[in-house]
Design an enzyme around this catalytic site. Structure first.
Site, short mmCIF file in Angstrom:
data_model
loop_
_atom_site.label_atom_id
_atom_site.label_comp_id
_atom_site.label_asym_id
_atom_site.label_seq_id
_atom_site.Cartn_x
_atom_site.Cartn_y
_atom_site.Cartn_z
N GLU A 156 -19.99 -5.54 -26.59
CA GLU A 156 -19.98 -4.68 -25.40
C GLU A 156 -19.65 -3.23 -25.74
O GLU A 156 -19.70 -2.36 -24.89
CB GLU A 156 -19.00 -5.24 -24.35
CG GLU A 156 -17.52 -4.95 -24.56
CD GLU A 156 -16.83 -5.79 -25.65
OE1 GLU A 156 -17.53 -6.47 -26.43
OE2 GLU A 156 -15.59 -5.75 -25.72
N HIS A 212 -17.29 -6.09 -31.37
CA HIS A 212 -17.36 -5.97 -29.91
C HIS A 212 -18.79 -5.68 -29.48
O HIS A 212 -19.20 -4.53 -29.50
CB HIS A 212 -16.44 -4.85 -29.43
CG HIS A 212 -15.00 -5.18 -29.48
ND1 HIS A 212 -14.32 -5.73 -28.43
CD2 HIS A 212 -14.10 -5.06 -30.48
CE1 HIS A 212 -13.05 -5.93 -28.76
NE2 HIS A 212 -12.89 -5.54 -30.01
N CYS A 215 -13.85 -10.83 -30.76
CA CYS A 215 -12.71 -10.26 -31.48
C CYS A 215 -11.52 -11.21 -31.39
O CYS A 215 -11.55 -12.29 -31.96
CB CYS A 215 -12.40 -8.86 -30.98
SG CYS A 215 -11.27 -7.95 -32.06
#
Lengths: 253, 205
Positions: free
Chosen positions: B182, B180, B80
């Site tokens: 994660e 993202h 990001c």
């Protein structure tokens, strides 16, 4: 194309998930970390923890819950309740939140939205607005967990929050909260039309059809669910299947 | 293998660190940009929350060292904002990015900004990274996007309200992702693991 999101909300008090109606009659429904990860497995697109005690002494408890959750949760986590300052936002982000929702503190001092957005980016600043129908005068903003009326009009306030830096609006209908009679479509629609950031509709979900209605006719980007999932009235999977049938873009779990 | 997450002072690193650790690598968090690219670092991670100006300021004292390490082949993944830092600069704030990939970061051309939610990741070709770990749908939270000078840097595209922009870019061993991983559930975590596997096979001597 962005999909419409199913957001699962867990009201947290003293390190446990609780649920009540119209902010009262609370009962224990489970462990926050367990519930959050279970909902991720079931296909929830996001999790929200609302600290409904929001007392200073319990703040540490919530941040600890957030930390333990973030280590096991791999979808976004929003934390709200009792956030007063950009420093509080920073503490919540560092503890494990991806977004932070600000409610009463923004009404008391709107600059907090700007300060948080400048430091951490608008995408993590959620303006949480509790709305109550005020007869012919539209919807009024309430604060302090829905206990205290303000002079603010909900639509005006939503626009102001975005102008000051909020990247998302979490819009809760106090009238519908926990009633399971459906989201307030009109409220959601007028706010979604007035702002250019995503609107998460909250309060009133009674069925998967209600979720489809608020995403479609209400114009919400996301629907927040709590009680009907915790009680097993429906599941995230069933809600997403209904969304798919209604031709709403959905993330496959 | 030692993975260093450069912490430029904002945001949730817990999920990212745990997602990396679950690949059985050693993960350290480093706030000093020069130490972040010490010789002991095998993989550099530029995480993804914050504002460009503030991040560029934290990066500034170590910008040259980091740029040199990446040019030298240090496997790097920017997430990001971390992806955006791989570029020259951003309309979001002042300060220089790493300039690893030529281009600038500009605001999304869309009515609804920020883009918050799950959106597609469409690989341009049979990129080995996405081939081994497909992420058809990923979580994004961004108001700004990367505009590389050359489309050759783009590994995958996505689109928001008609604005098409890179979901992933690569320059040598440096990869940037606008989403993202994660926060993109199991496929996102698997993508990070695939990146680490690649990095392991191309470790610096």
């Amino acid at each position: 194309m962005l999909t419409r999101r199913v957001v699962v909300c867990l009201d947290v008090q003293g390190g446990r998930v609780v649920k009540g109606t119209q902010f009262v009659n609370l009962r224990d429904v489970g462990d926050p970390v367990e519930l959050a990860t279970r909902y991720e497995r079931e296909g929830a697109d996001e999790i929200v923890f609302l600290d409904i005690s929001a007392s200073a002494e319990e703040r540490g408890t919530l941040l600890d819950v957030a930390r333990r959750t973030a280590e096991r949760l791999f979808v976004p986590l929003t934390i709200g309740g009792g956030i007063r300052s950009a420093d509080d936002v920073g503490a919540a982000l560092r503890a494990g939140a991806d977004k932070v929702s600000i409610n009463s503190a923004a009404v008391a001092r709107p600059a907090v939205l700007t300060e948080a957005a400048e430091r951490f980016g608008a995408q993590c600043v959620v303006a949480s607005i509790d709305a109550k129908w005020n007869g012919g005068a539209g919807w009024r903003v309430y604060v302090k967990g829905g206990r205290e009326a303000t002079a603010l009009d909900v639509v005006d306030w939503a626009v102001e929050c975005v102008r000051r830096g909020a990247g998302e609006i979490l819009l809760t209908s106090i009238d519908r909260d926990g009633a399971r009679t459906g989201y307030d479509l009109e409220l959601t629609r007028v706010v979604a039309q007035a702002v250019h950031v995503p609107v998460v509709a909250s309060g009133g979900a009674g069925s998967a059809a209600d979720v489809c209605a608020v995403l479609d006719r209400g114009g919400a980007d996301a629907a927040l669910l709590a009680g009907i999932l915790h009680d097993g009235v429906t599941t995230v999977g069933a809600v997403k299947q209904a969304m798919r049938t209604a031709c709403l873009p959905v993330r496959a779990a | 293998m030692r993975v260093i997450v450069f912490d430029y002072g904002a945001g949730n690193l817990h999920s990212l660190v745990k997602a990396l650790e679950s690949a059985y690598v050693e993960v350290g968090v480093e706030t000093d940009p020069v130490r972040a690219v010490a010789r002991t670092t095998d993989v550099l991670v530029l995480p993804g929350v914050g504002a460009f100006g503030a991040a560029a300021e934290r990066l500034a004292p170590g910008r040259d060292a980091m740029r040199a390490a990446i040019a030298d082949g240090l496997p790097t993944i920017g997430i990001c904002l971390g992806m955006q830092l791989l570029f020259d600069g951003s309309d979001e704030g002042t300060g220089a990015g790493l300039g690893v990939i030529p281009g600038r970061v500009t605001r999304l051309h869309a009515a609804r900004v920020p883009q918050i939610g799950w959106n597609e990741v469409t690989p341009v070709s049979a990129d080995p990274l996405f081939a081994s770990a497909p992420v058809p749908m990923a979580y994004y939270a961004n108001s700004y996007v990367c505009r590389p000078v050359s489309a050759a840097a783009v590994l995958a595209w996505t689109e928001h309200e008609g604005d098409r922009f890179p979901a992933a870019v690569r320059a040598g061993r440096a990869v940037g992702v606008q989403f993202h991983p994660e926060k993109s559930s199991a496929p996102g975590v698997a993508f990070l693991h695939a990146f680490l596997r690649d990095a392991r096979t191309t470790e610096r001597s």
